[in-house]
Design a protein around this motif. Sequence first.
Motif, PDB file in Angstrom:
ATOM      1  N   GLY A  64       0.828  -1.199   0.000  1.00  0.00           N
ATOM      2  CA  GLY A  64       0.000   0.000   0.000  1.00  0.00           C
ATOM      3  C   GLY A  64       0.859   1.243   0.000  1.00  0.00           C
ATOM      4  N   ASN A  65       0.583   2.125   0.947  1.00  0.00           N
ATOM      5  CA  ASN A  65       1.344   3.378   1.020  1.00  0.00           C
ATOM      6  C   ASN A  65       2.393   3.363   2.129  1.00  0.00           C
ATOM      7  N   LYS A  66       2.853   2.150   2.484  1.00  0.00           N
ATOM      8  CA  LYS A  66       3.859   2.027   3.532  1.00  0.00           C
ATOM      9  C   LYS A  66       4.968   1.056   3.134  1.00  0.00           C
ATOM     10  N   ALA A  67       6.144   1.336   3.660  1.00  0.00           N
ATOM     11  CA  ALA A  67       7.281   0.425   3.508  1.00  0.00           C
ATOM     12  C   ALA A  67       7.904   0.244   4.881  1.00  0.00           C
ATOM     13  N   ALA A  68       8.264  -0.975   5.211  1.00  0.00           N
ATOM     14  CA  ALA A  68       8.899  -1.260   6.500  1.00  0.00           C
ATOM     15  C   ALA A  68      10.252  -1.913   6.262  1.00  0.00           C
ATOM     16  N   ILE A  69      11.229  -1.492   7.054  1.00  0.00           N
ATOM     17  CA  ILE A  69      12.554  -2.096   7.016  1.00  0.00           C
ATOM     18  C   ILE A  69      12.973  -2.368   8.451  1.00  0.00           C
ATOM     19  N   CYS A  70      13.573  -3.527   8.678  1.00  0.00           N
ATOM     20  CA  CYS A  70      13.909  -3.947  10.029  1.00  0.00           C
ATOM     21  C   CYS A  70      15.209  -4.740  10.015  1.00  0.00           C
ATOM     22  N   GLU A  71      16.018  -4.551  11.049  1.00  0.00           N
ATOM     23  CA  GLU A  71      17.245  -5.333  11.205  1.00  0.00           C
ATOM     24  C   GLU A  71      17.113  -6.223  12.438  1.00  0.00           C
ATOM     25  N   ARG A  88      17.177  -4.875  16.296  1.00  0.00           N
ATOM     26  CA  ARG A  88      18.137  -3.781  16.502  1.00  0.00           C
ATOM     27  C   ARG A  88      17.547  -2.427  16.131  1.00  0.00           C
ATOM     28  N   ARG A  89      16.785  -2.392  15.044  1.00  0.00           N
ATOM     29  CA  ARG A  89      16.173  -1.131  14.607  1.00  0.00           C
ATOM     30  C   ARG A  89      15.109  -1.427  13.563  1.00  0.00           C
ATOM     31  N   LEU A  90      14.211  -0.490  13.390  1.00  0.00           N
ATOM     32  CA  LEU A  90      13.196  -0.600  12.345  1.00  0.00           C
ATOM     33  C   LEU A  90      12.774   0.805  11.939  1.00  0.00           C
ATOM     34  N   GLU A  91      12.187   0.891  10.766  1.00  0.00           N
ATOM     35  CA  GLU A  91      11.641   2.178  10.309  1.00  0.00           C
ATOM     36  C   GLU A  91      10.427   1.918   9.431  1.00  0.00           C
TER      37      GLU A  91
END
Length: 278
Positions: free
Chosen positions: A67-74, A129-132
Motif C-alpha cells: 500500500g502506502n507504507k514500507a517497512a525495514i527492520c534489522e 536492533r532497529r526498524l523504520e
Amino acid sequence: MEIKAADVKALRDKTGAGMMECKKALAETNGDAAAAEKLLKEKGLAAVGKRADRETGEGRVFIKIEGNKAAICELTCETDFVAKNEDFIKIGNDIVSTVIAKGYTEITQDLSDMLLDLATKIRENMTIRRLELVEIPANGTASGYVHSDGKTGVVTVVTAEPADAAKNADVTEFAHDCCLHMAAFSPAYIKREDVDAAYIEEQREIFTKQVESLDKPDNVKKGIVEGKVNKHLAEICFMDQPFVKDDKVSVTKKLEEIGKNVGAKLTIEKVVFYQLGA
C-alpha cells in the motif's frame, strides 16, 4: 508415571525443545502437556536472560512494501547459521508485516515477544536492533532491495509532479536502481547538505596541507583544494556519485534525465539504508 513417546514427540514438535527436556518436563508435571509446555517456556526465558549479554554480530535485514507504507527492520542473532534458519527468516518477514499492519514506528513489546518466542526455541540471543516505517506519498513510488546475503537492505522513495508520473515504468525502475546503487557503493551521505560542516572543513585543511608546497599562486592552490573537496564529496554522497547503471552521469543528472523523459519533476524523497551492524 509412564511418559509416552508420542507425548514427548508432540511436546518437542510444539516447543522445539530436546527430547530429554520434553520427557523431563512431562515427568515434572505428571504428564500435563500444557503445564510441561509452560515449564519449558519458563526455562527457555531464563536461558535467554543468561544469554542477553552475548554478542549478536549476525542477522538479517527485512523489507516489506504494501500500500502506502514500507517497512525495514534489522534483526540480529549470534551465529550465521541461525541467520539462515527458515524460522528466523519467517519471523523477520512476520515482523515487517506487523509493522505495516499496525503502523509501528518503533520497537514495541509485541514485536519483541514475537522474536523472544523464537529465541527461547533456538536458544540463541536475538534482538530487533532497529526498524523504520516509511510513508509513501500519493505522488510517490517506493522500491526495496535486500542483498542476497541478507545483510544489506535499502528502501527508496521517488516522488513526481505531476503525481501520475510516479507510476511510469522508467520511474519505478529508477527507484529500484537507486536501491541497487546504495547497496553496491554504500555512500556515507545522501546529499552534500547532509555532510557535517566540521568534516568538510577538516578535509579542506588536509588538502590545503597537501598543496602548500606546490610552486603555484595562492589562488591556484585554493582552486586545487576546492577541486579536491568537491571530488571527495562526490565520492561519499549518493546524489553526486556516478550512477550505477550509467557511470557517465551522476545520480542527480540521471534523475533529471528520467524526469525530462517522462515529463515530470522527480525528487528522491527518502532513502533508508541498513547494513548489518552499521
